[in-house]
Design a protein around this motif. Structure first.
Motif, PDB file in Angstrom:
ATOM      1  N   ASN A  28       0.008  10.643   4.232  1.00  0.00           N
ATOM      2  CA  ASN A  28      -0.695  10.680   5.857  1.00  0.00           C
ATOM      3  C   ASN A  28      -1.408   9.242   6.084  1.00  0.00           C
ATOM      4  O   ASN A  28      -1.644   9.419   7.266  1.00  0.00           O
ATOM      5  N   ILE A  29      -2.291   8.914   4.569  1.00  0.00           N
ATOM      6  CA  ILE A  29      -3.336   7.710   5.107  1.00  0.00           C
ATOM      7  C   ILE A  29      -2.116   5.887   5.095  1.00  0.00           C
ATOM      8  O   ILE A  29      -2.955   4.883   5.542  1.00  0.00           O
ATOM      9  N   SER A  30      -1.149   6.324   3.743  1.00  0.00           N
ATOM     10  CA  SER A  30      -0.480   5.089   3.850  1.00  0.00           C
ATOM     11  C   SER A  30      -0.274   3.710   5.527  1.00  0.00           C
ATOM     12  O   SER A  30       0.173   4.272   6.539  1.00  0.00           O
ATOM     13  N   THR A  31      -0.685   2.554   4.577  1.00  0.00           N
ATOM     14  CA  THR A  31      -0.966   1.572   5.709  1.00  0.00           C
ATOM     15  C   THR A  31       0.357   0.751   5.466  1.00  0.00           C
ATOM     16  O   THR A  31       0.490   0.570   4.135  1.00  0.00           O
ATOM     17  N   GLN A  32       1.186   0.038   6.907  1.00  0.00           N
ATOM     18  CA  GLN A  32       3.276  -0.635   6.392  1.00  0.00           C
ATOM     19  C   GLN A  32       1.722  -2.364   6.400  1.00  0.00           C
ATOM     20  O   GLN A  32       1.542  -1.485   8.514  1.00  0.00           O
ATOM     21  N   GLU A  33       2.255  -3.542   6.461  1.00  0.00           N
ATOM     22  CA  GLU A  33       2.080  -4.815   7.511  1.00  0.00           C
ATOM     23  C   GLU A  33       3.256  -4.779   8.577  1.00  0.00           C
ATOM     24  O   GLU A  33       4.231  -4.282   7.947  1.00  0.00           O
ATOM     25  N   VAL A  34       3.136  -5.356   9.382  1.00  0.00           N
ATOM     26  CA  VAL A  34       4.181  -5.015   9.959  1.00  0.00           C
ATOM     27  C   VAL A  34       4.795  -7.101  10.597  1.00  0.00           C
ATOM     28  O   VAL A  34       3.313  -7.776  10.632  1.00  0.00           O
ATOM     29  N   THR A  35       5.291  -7.573  10.065  1.00  0.00           N
ATOM     30  CA  THR A  35       5.270  -9.189  10.289  1.00  0.00           C
ATOM     31  C   THR A  35       6.259  -9.265  11.500  1.00  0.00           C
ATOM     32  O   THR A  35       7.375  -8.696  11.053  1.00  0.00           O
ATOM     33  N   LEU A  36       5.831 -10.779  11.697  1.00  0.00           N
ATOM     34  CA  LEU A  36       7.136 -11.422  12.844  1.00  0.00           C
ATOM     35  C   LEU A  36       8.455 -12.087  12.381  1.00  0.00           C
ATOM     36  O   LEU A  36       8.362 -13.407  11.090  1.00  0.00           O
ATOM     37  N   ASP A  37       9.396 -11.441  12.382  1.00  0.00           N
ATOM     38  CA  ASP A  37      10.726 -12.255  11.731  1.00  0.00           C
ATOM     39  C   ASP A  37      11.518 -13.709  11.964  1.00  0.00           C
ATOM     40  O   ASP A  37      11.760 -14.573  12.021  1.00  0.00           O
ATOM     41  N   SER A  38      11.590 -12.688  14.050  1.00  0.00           N
ATOM     42  CA  SER A  38      12.150 -14.365  14.510  1.00  0.00           C
ATOM     43  C   SER A  38      11.783 -13.877  16.256  1.00  0.00           C
ATOM     44  O   SER A  38      11.320 -12.584  16.728  1.00  0.00           O
TER      45      SER A  38
END
Length: 225
Positions: A28-38
């Motif tokens: 429940n506390i896992s963190t995912q990084e969001v990056t910009l592709d385009s």
């Protein structure tokens, strides 16, 4: 028969409690990084600036300025390794209110390209999500660790139910551990008291036997005399 110290038993039960408690929550506390592709912008809002300052921001977080985005109708691609990456982080299945904006050189408030609820379930199995708004922008985001939901509303509802069951499950486990720990503690205390009672009975029996042995010796001496 030796009786186990209740403090040792309670310490073991407490350790088991915390072990089960913390092992049930990492998902429940896992963190995912969001990056910009385009990104591609189709308009600019500031009439007094030839090079717009475009940035990304989620509610309650700092701005992430996109220094390379300076012209409209140009498709900008990124590797995800830029110094300003990642854009944000998503935790578990929780959504965030995010958007792309343009700073205004005169008015303090920024102009909005678009803002929306960014959710882990928006991303495909490959970790890609494309968002667009007519006459404003088109962006592609990457999040390889985010949840994936291929269905529409039914799958969304099922996901919410699954999340609720995940939240309830640790509570049930904790309650079971607490109850078992309490039963073990009560059993140890009862056994300890029983052992003390038996020990007192044995001491009383030995004490009475000493008196009886003393009376027999006196009787034998009396008969001898």
């Amino acid at each position: 028969m030796p009786i186990q110290n209740p403090l040792v038993s309670w310490g073991f039960s407490g350790f088991l409690f915390f072990l089960v408690f913390f092992c049930t929550f990492p998902e429940n506390i896992s963190t995912q990084e969001v990056t910009l592709d385009s990104i591609q912008i189709f308009t600019t809002h500031d009439w007094f600036s030839t090079k717009p300052t475009v940035y990304f921001q989620c509610k309650g977080e700092n701005k992430t300025v996109l220094p390379d985005v300076k012209k409209k109708d140009v498709l900008y691609g990124f590797k995800g390794e830029e110094s300003w990456q990642p854009l944000t982080e998503l935790k578990g299945t929780k959504c965030k209110r995010c958007g792309f904006y343009e700073e205004d050189t005169i008015i303090k408030s920024s102009d909005v390209f678009d803002e929306w609820e960014l959710c882990p379930s928006d991303f495909t199995a490959e970790g890609k999500y494309t968002h667009s708004k007519e006459k404003e922008l088109n962006v592609t985001l990457l999040c390889h660790g985010c949840s994936h939901n291929t269905s529409a509303s039914n799958a969304e509802s099922g996901s919410r139910k699954e999340d609720e069951s995940k939240r309830i499950h640790p509570v049930i486990v904790v309650l079971i551990v607490v109850v078992v720990s309490g039963v073990v503690l009560v059993g140890v205390l009862a056994g300890y008291k029983y052992w003390q009672r038996k020990k007192r009975q044995q001491e009383q029996a030995r004490f009475l036997k000493l008196f009886e042995d003393g009376d027999e010796i006196e009787d034998e001496l009396g008969n001898t005399l």
